[in-house]
Design a protein around this motif. Structure first.
Motif, PDB file in Angstrom:
ATOM      1  N   GLY A   1      34.593  33.281  27.582  1.00  0.00           N
ATOM      2  CA  GLY A   1      34.363  33.220  29.027  1.00  0.00           C
ATOM      3  C   GLY A   1      35.189  32.150  29.722  1.00  0.00           C
ATOM      4  O   GLY A   1      34.983  31.900  30.899  1.00  0.00           O
ATOM      5  N   GLU A   2      36.125  31.523  29.001  1.00  0.00           N
ATOM      6  CA  GLU A   2      36.950  30.511  29.655  1.00  0.00           C
ATOM      7  C   GLU A   2      38.434  30.805  29.422  1.00  0.00           C
ATOM      8  O   GLU A   2      38.793  31.775  28.758  1.00  0.00           O
ATOM      9  CB  GLU A   2      36.596  29.101  29.130  1.00  0.00           C
TER      10      GLU A   2
ATOM     11  N   ASP B   1      41.627  27.011  34.780  1.00  0.00           N
ATOM     12  CA  ASP B   1      40.343  26.377  35.067  1.00  0.00           C
ATOM     13  C   ASP B   1      39.410  27.294  35.865  1.00  0.00           C
ATOM     14  O   ASP B   1      38.323  26.891  36.245  1.00  0.00           O
ATOM     15  CB  ASP B   1      40.560  25.080  35.861  1.00  0.00           C
ATOM     16  N   GLY B   2      39.838  28.514  36.133  1.00  0.00           N
ATOM     17  CA  GLY B   2      39.050  29.408  36.973  1.00  0.00           C
ATOM     18  C   GLY B   2      37.821  29.962  36.280  1.00  0.00           C
ATOM     19  O   GLY B   2      37.721  29.937  35.047  1.00  0.00           O
ATOM     20  N   THR B   3      36.900  30.462  37.070  1.00  0.00           N
ATOM     21  CA  THR B   3      35.723  31.155  36.558  1.00  0.00           C
ATOM     22  C   THR B   3      36.083  32.631  36.406  1.00  0.00           C
ATOM     23  O   THR B   3      36.719  33.201  37.287  1.00  0.00           O
ATOM     24  CB  THR B   3      34.552  31.015  37.540  1.00  0.00           C
ATOM     25  N   ILE B   4      35.668  33.248  35.291  1.00  0.00           N
ATOM     26  CA  ILE B   4      36.038  34.652  35.067  1.00  0.00           C
ATOM     27  C   ILE B   4      34.821  35.525  34.802  1.00  0.00           C
ATOM     28  O   ILE B   4      33.733  35.042  34.475  1.00  0.00           O
ATOM     29  CB  ILE B   4      37.018  34.811  33.883  1.00  0.00           C
ATOM     30  N   ASP B   5      35.035  36.845  34.973  1.00  0.00           N
ATOM     31  CA  ASP B   5      34.107  37.825  34.421  1.00  0.00           C
ATOM     32  C   ASP B   5      34.962  38.823  33.640  1.00  0.00           C
ATOM     33  O   ASP B   5      36.041  38.476  33.172  1.00  0.00           O
ATOM     34  CB  ASP B   5      33.247  38.455  35.514  1.00  0.00           C
TER      35      ASP B   5
ATOM     36  N   LEU C   1      38.712  33.633  39.334  1.00  0.00           N
ATOM     37  CA  LEU C   1      38.696  32.967  40.635  1.00  0.00           C
ATOM     38  C   LEU C   1      39.433  31.638  40.511  1.00  0.00           C
ATOM     39  O   LEU C   1      39.058  30.796  39.679  1.00  0.00           O
ATOM     40  CB  LEU C   1      37.257  32.678  41.082  1.00  0.00           C
TER      41      LEU C   1
ATOM     42  N   PRO D   1      40.151  27.933  41.018  1.00  0.00           N
ATOM     43  CA  PRO D   1      39.155  26.899  41.332  1.00  0.00           C
ATOM     44  C   PRO D   1      39.402  26.192  42.658  1.00  0.00           C
ATOM     45  O   PRO D   1      38.482  25.584  43.193  1.00  0.00           O
ATOM     46  CB  PRO D   1      39.272  25.916  40.166  1.00  0.00           C
TER      47      PRO D   1
END
Lengths: 862, 105
Positions: free
Chosen positions: B16-17, B54-58, B63, B65
């Motif tokens: 997830g990173e 460093d973004g948030t993912i699905d 996205l 940051p």
């Protein structure tokens, strides 16, 4: 199939203005039509009411049920009468105001008799008789005859031959308007100024006066009422309006009647009852309207002030005759504005088509917002107080032409008048329509004292006005995506990123989208979701998490998201919520965190981070300062900055250096990066300050020690001030404490002084600092459990209402105080300083650089 | 198709990173989705240079940051109106190593 209505075979006159539908119908119509079953619908009146009623009927499948025939007095399609004043002033051309062109009637197979007046209805044999000899049968009849100008009795209106005197005009139809424009432009006398007298100082009269002025005509307004626009406002507002109108150069004569129009064969002036004559070459009569009820009276229908209808818009005692619009009297009311007409047309169409036989019209609450003669006017409900117990809130500023009056009964708004400043109109209209509970501080009804409800006349905003100041989104960009078919608020926000920065503009974004969609904005079910990826509001989401025993963000997606799909935009909000709910039972998946929460620092524009060590209550020591100085020197910190929360910020730290910086500092995290409890700002307090009445620094430090780092839907900034001088700015904090004389402490909640300015509401005054800590924790827990994601307390407190919050938090009316305290205690107990992760990264590469090697915009070193 | 660059064991990226890699002069953000699959995009946000890793993912999006611009993990195309990110072919080999191919797809 039969295509032409029977009446065309009957017609006797060779010359007709009827527009019959084409012989060949569009193919899809031919497939669906059931000629045998179609009944005959006749509509008398082709104005805004008649045409709207037909549109609503068509929208309910009326084309299959009915063959439709319309009669219109005026030889045109349907136009927007409200815009006539713009046509008069030249702002719009008359072609621009048509709502339904003649093609619309053809396209919808409507037989339109334009310029034909119906003179009589035979309600027994069900025929209507037109003035051109047409006799048309109906099964269902709608009367929408509207109104006509009222011409008050006066001498000299007519020439000896009986026609109206040249130079005298009414202001009701497009022809009236054209004639006035023509007179104003073409019949200009060679000598001197043109001048006009407008009879009537209501809405229409003032519009006419302003319109004439734009043609360079000198205008006097004569009004029989005691003040202008007396139907919409009381005398105080009228006086201010008069000043504004006079400032435009329009002379106003109130309390006076026109007794005669002077001039032998054309207008030369008017005579007033008690004042000198006024010379003029043009008279415009705008003294109100009267419903057109002649045909109804002649046909034996029930008419009082207008045609009397029931809640289904059916004419009283008639099964098949309906009436709608200004010609209607419903429950004693006759309306002269357009909004009630829309509501009536919906109900009427529901009954005529059978779409909803339970539909009922119960009357309209009239709220108008207009620009009259360049002055913003809004009025709704009562003009002034009527009962002893009515509250009346009044603000008057004549020099700026601003007047506001609000009438409140039983804590509900029952009337308002606003002049010259309509910024709060949207909010007040809602409060009036829906009977919303009102803020205790009544003045905030009239003015924005801060808070998220920044009401602005959205329509008046320039196209390039910046709506979202974070992401630089203009009104036009938003309007463009809406016009491009995106008509949900969330969709428009996604497409433009408006409202995705600090979020303080969300309300304005919503208003712009609603305005751009012109009422067609789709209900956005996602608006109530706590996070966008899980279709549940906060209480339902929390209940589902508890019921299913979910303990991690991924398990929430798996159990509750549509298709079990992860959603990046939802992760941070879910992580925060679950940590709050579960404390040490929460399974912390690091990928659910935002980068700041993964590395416990605030990401900067160049991808480096800021480090803010904890400095409780803003109190520091020689040792701390020395260590911070050493760290800054050792790590070449590019910028050392004092923060607004009384800490020291070390900026420009690369991610990979964070663990070493923390180790060298050997201080706990100050949480200057999270959606969490941030800091408690304090003043000097009584130990040193000669005014101090309470030990603010001690209490501030204790509060910060207790609540450090607890997560919340949005950040929490606190303050404690030692006296009412409020040097720690307690009144504009999420929770602010003020020591007052006598050893007492005031607790304010919901204040803000950032993106919004709002003075906090007084929650309680207590004797004991311990009690301050209890109430602070209980309020914050109530906020944590009930606020929407990213909803700051300045929005949460007014949304819930300080009375209710006080009842729950202070008086424990719901009996949940002990639960709130226990939940907060669990969070406090599970606190671990995140900077201890320096000793061993929690995930592989937790502090590995993500910095691109290419040159990036660097934060300048000062 | 070239043999690709071996970026080392996949477990240097948590589920997830994302993590950033410098590969043949290019900055690449490699993401390990929660289903175990890998995606690779260029590491610098075209908007304001934000660190994409460093973004948030699905499963679909990352996205950035800095300003929350969203990009499709498979194509690099933005769903929020930003310029696209470059995308790369990335696989896991039999030894659980990350294999990245630079030739633009």
């Amino acid at each position: 199939m039969t295509t032409v209505a029977d009446e065309n075979k009957r017609k006797t006159q060779p010359k007709t203005q009827a527009i019959t539908r084409p012989k060949t119908q569009p193919r899809h119509q031919a497939r669906q039509a059931k000629p045998a079953a179609r009944r005959r619908l006749v509509v008398i009146g082709n104005g805004m009411a008649g045409a709207r009623a037909v549109e609503e009927i068509l929208a309910r499948g009326g084309a299959e049920q009915f063959s439709i025939t319309m009669f219109g007095d005026e030889p045109y399609g349907n136009y927007n009468r409200i815009m006539l004043s713009h046509v008069l002033s030249g702002e719009e051309s008359d072609a621009d105001i048509f709502l339904n062109s003649l093609h619309w009637y053809q396209d919808n197979n409507i037989t339109l008799h334009a310029g034909v007046r119906v003179e009589r209805i035979d309600r027994f044999t069900k025929y209507v008789f037109a003035n051109n000899g047409h006799v048309v049968p109906y099964d269902v009849l709608i009367i929408a005859t509207g109104s006509q100008s009222f011409i008050p009795p006066m001498d000299g209106l007519y020439t000896p031959s009986g026609s109206i005197k040249p130079g005298v005009f009414t202001f009701r139809t497009i022809d009236d308007t054209r004639n006035m424009v023509q007179h104003a432009q073409q019949d200009r006398p060679p000598e001197g100024e043109r001048s006009a007298v407008v009879i009537g100082g209501g809405l229409l009269g003032l519009e006419a006066a302003r319109g004439l002025q734009s043609h360079g005509i000198d205008v006097d307004v004569v009004h029989s009422g005691g003040h202008l626009m007396n139907a919409q406002m009381g005398p105080d507002g009228g006086a201010i309006l008069r000043r504004s109108v006079e400032a435009l150069g329009i002379r106003v004569h109130t309390g006076s009647r026109t007794t005669a129009v002077l001039g032998a064969d054309k207008v030369t002036g008017v005579r007033l009852r008690d004042r000198p004559d006024i010379d003029c070459d043009m008279v415009v009569v705008a003294a109100g309207i009267r419903p057109n009820v002649d045909v109804a009276v002649l046909s034996g229908l029930h008419v009082e002030r207008a045609i009397v209808v029931d809640d289904q818009l059916r004419v009283v005692d008639e099964d098949d005759i309906y009436a709608v619009g200004e010609c209607v009297q419903h429950r004693g009311e006759v309306y002269g504005l357009v909004a009630p007409l829309w509501e009536q047309a919906v109900v009427l169409a529901n009954h005529v088509t059978g779409a909803d036989s339970t539909s009922a019209y119960l009357g309209s609450r009239i709220a108008t917002k207009l620009k009259v003669a360049g002055v913003e006017v809004a009025s709704m409900g009562l003009q002034g107080p009527e009962r002893e117990t009515d509250e009346h809130i009044l603000f008057s500023e004549p020099s700026r032409g601003v007047f506001k009056s609000i009438v409140i009964r039983d804590n509900k708004m029952v009337g308002a008048t606003l002049l010259g400043d309509s910024r709060k109109v949207a909010y007040l209209t809602q409060a009036f329509d829906k009977g919303l509970p009102l803020p205790e501080e009544r003045i905030s009804l009239m003015f924005d004292l801060g808070g998220p409800a920044e009401e602005q006349g959205v329509a008046e905003l320039d196209d390039d006005a910046q709506v979202c100041n974070c992401n630089g989104v203009s009104k036009k960009s938003l309007v463009d995506v809406v016009k491009g078919g995106c008509n949900t608020v969330a969709g428009a926000m996604d497409a433009t990123r408006a409202g995705k920065g600090c979020g303080s503009c969300k309300l304005l974004v919503k208003q712009v989208v609603e305005w751009a969609a012109d009422g067609a904005v789709e209900e956005d079910p996602a608006a109530s979701y706590y996070v966008p990826g899980i279709p549940l509001d906060k209480p339902s989401l929390m209940a589902a998490i508890r019921k299913q025993g979910l303990r991690s963000v991924s398990s929430v997606f798996a159990a509750l998201a549509p298709g079990s799909a992860e959603d990046a935009k939802s992760k941070m909000g879910l992580a925060s919520l679950m940590k709050m709910m579960l404390a040490d039972q929460y399974i912390d998946e690091r990928d659910a965190r935002f980068i700041n929460d993964r590395v416990h620092a605030n990401i900067q524009r160049d991808g480096t981070f800021s480090v803010v060590p904890q400095m409780k209550g803003g109190v520091t020591s020689v040792q701390q300062l020395r260590r911070i100085a050493d760290v800054a020197e050792k790590h070449n910190i590019p910028l050392i900055k004092l923060t607004g929360g009384q800490r020291i910020d070390l900026l420009g730290v690369p991610k990979e250096d964070l663990p070493q910086v923390w180790a060298d500092l050997d201080m706990p995290s100050g949480y200057a990066y999270g959606k969490s409890f941030r800091t408690v700002k304090t003043c000097v307090g009584k130990d040193f300050c000669r005014y101090g009445t309470g030990d603010s620094t001690k209490l501030g430090i204790e509060i910060e020690s207790r609540f450090q780092g607890i997560e919340a839907p949005a950040k929490l900034k606190l303050a404690v001030s030692g006296c009412p001088r409020n040097c720690a700015e307690s009144l504009v904090k999420d929770v602010g404490v003020v020591a007052v004389e006598g050893g007492r402490w005031e607790l304010y909640v919901g204040g803000a002084a950032g993106a919004h300015i709002r003075k906090g509401d007084l929650l309680a005054t207590v004797d004991d600092p311990e009690e301050v800590k209890v109430l602070t924790g209980r309020f914050m827990q109530y906020y944590r459990e009930n606020a929407n994601w990213l909803e700051r307390t300045y929005a949460f407190v007014p949304r819930v209402g300080i009375d209710r919050i006080r009842a729950v938090v202070v008086d424990d009316t719901e009996g949940i105080a002990a639960d709130l305290d226990a939940a907060m205690q669990a969070s406090v107990d599970s606190y671990v300083d995140p900077w201890t992760e320096r000793d061993g990264p929690l995930t592989p590469g937790q502090f590995r650089t993500s910095l691109p090697l290419t040159a990036l915009p660097q934060v300048p070193v000062r | 198709m070239n043999a690709g660059h071996n970026l080392g064991p996949v477990d240097q990226i948590p589920f997830g990173e994302g993590r950033a890699f410098g590969v043949a002069g290019e900055q690449v953000a490699v993401f390990r989705l929660r289903d175990g699959s890998l995606r690779a995009l260029s590491a610098v946000c075209p908007h304001k240079g934000g660190p994409i890793a460093d973004g948030t993912i699905d499963q679909e999006l990352v996205l950035c940051p800095l300003h929350q611009h969203a990009f499709r993990l498979d194509t690099g195309c933005s769903t929020t109106g930003a310029e696209p990110l470059g995308s790369y072919d990335v696989q896991m080999d039999n030894h659980q190593n990350i294999i990245l191919r630079i030739a633009a797809r």
